[in-house]
Scaffold this active site. Structure first.
Site: not given
Ligand code: OAD
Length: 237
Positions: A68, A105, A120, A181-182, A206-208, A224
């Site tokens: 970390y 982050d 998280h 987010t996936s 999303n990209l996909e 994004a």
């Protein structure tokens, strides 16, 4: 839908009063922070359970602290991108706005966003495992305290943070936007259900496609940093 034809007439068609945005690793990818699921179960060469579980911490606290510390150093090398900046603009222009992030982050803070639920945890914080005290990480934890202080990160198998507040705002929003987010990790992935129960308009950026794409009213595929400013422009004209 691609970026070319993404004019959703958001401002003209709706008058949103209560906006919730959920972000994941994809929003920080263009700033240079790697996403999780494109690394074959390894995170910077480590098995994820070794560095992101209470079991891993018990087994080898110094490895976890060093891991970390490197992630914190990486924060100095990256900056918010236009997607983070656009969300700050959206917050400034909305009466009711909540930003929920799975990211640990600090790029949303550095873009100027104020009201952020880091579900998280946060890289910049550490937690005392005896007292529960949480404080900003200012200098390295001395090795003698490695077992006493841990990163304030929600590891696998642990409760996410701010769940009451998050349920409350997602259940009362009229626009829910999910970015980068996936949709693989719950409870974050399931928040769209709360929004849908309230008949919110739900947009996925999303990209996909993701495994929950079909739940959303609109899916916009693109980076994004390009798509988020365009959506925010439509909401703030
Ligand atoms: P993932 O790595 O699972 O997914 C990242 C998503 O971002 C993918 O769907 C990509 O297609 C998308 N993506 C990548 N680059 C993008 C870009 N430039 N623009 C838009 N989308 C882009 O990350 P998360 O869904 O955030 O938990 O992962 C959720 C949680 O899983 C993380 O918070 C982490 C991990 O376990 C903890 O650390 C507790």
């Amino acid at each position: 839908m691609g970026i070319q034809n993404m004019n959703l007439d958001l401002k003209q068609k709706y008058n949103f009063k209560n906006i919730v945005v959920l972000t994941g690793a994809g929003i920080s990818a263009e700033s240079g922070i790697k996403t999780f699921r494109d690394q074959n179960g390894l995170w910077e060469g480590h098995n994820i359970t070794d560095v992101a579980s209470p079991f891993g911490f018990e087994k080898n606290p110094s490895l976890v602290h060093e891991f970390y510390n490197l992630r914190r150093e990486q924060l100095f090398e990256v900056s918010p991108n236009p997607a983070h900046l656009a969300l700050e603009k959206l917050e400034r222009n909305c009466d009711s706005f909540h930003l929920i992030t799975q990211n640990v982050d600090d790029l949303h803070e550095r873009a100027g966003s104020k009201k952020i639920y880091h579900m998280h945890g946060e890289l910049r914080k550490i937690k005392n495992i005896q007292t529960g005290e949480v404080k900003y990480f200012e200098e390295q934890v001395p090795p003698k305290d490695y077992i006493l202080w841990r990163p304030d990160i929600v590891w696998f198998g642990e409760q996410v943070k701010y769940m009451d507040e998050i349920i409350s705002c997602t259940s009362s929003c009229d626009l829910f936007i999910c970015i980068g987010t996936s949709n693989n990790v719950y409870p974050a992935a399931g928040l769209v259900h709360n929004a849908k129960k309230n008949s919110a308009v739900c947009i996925e950026l999303n990209l996909e496609e993701t495994q929950l794409s079909s739940l959303y009213d609109h899916n916009i595929y693109g980076a994004a940093s390009e798509v988020v400013p365009k959506i925010v422009a439509q909401l703030t004209v």
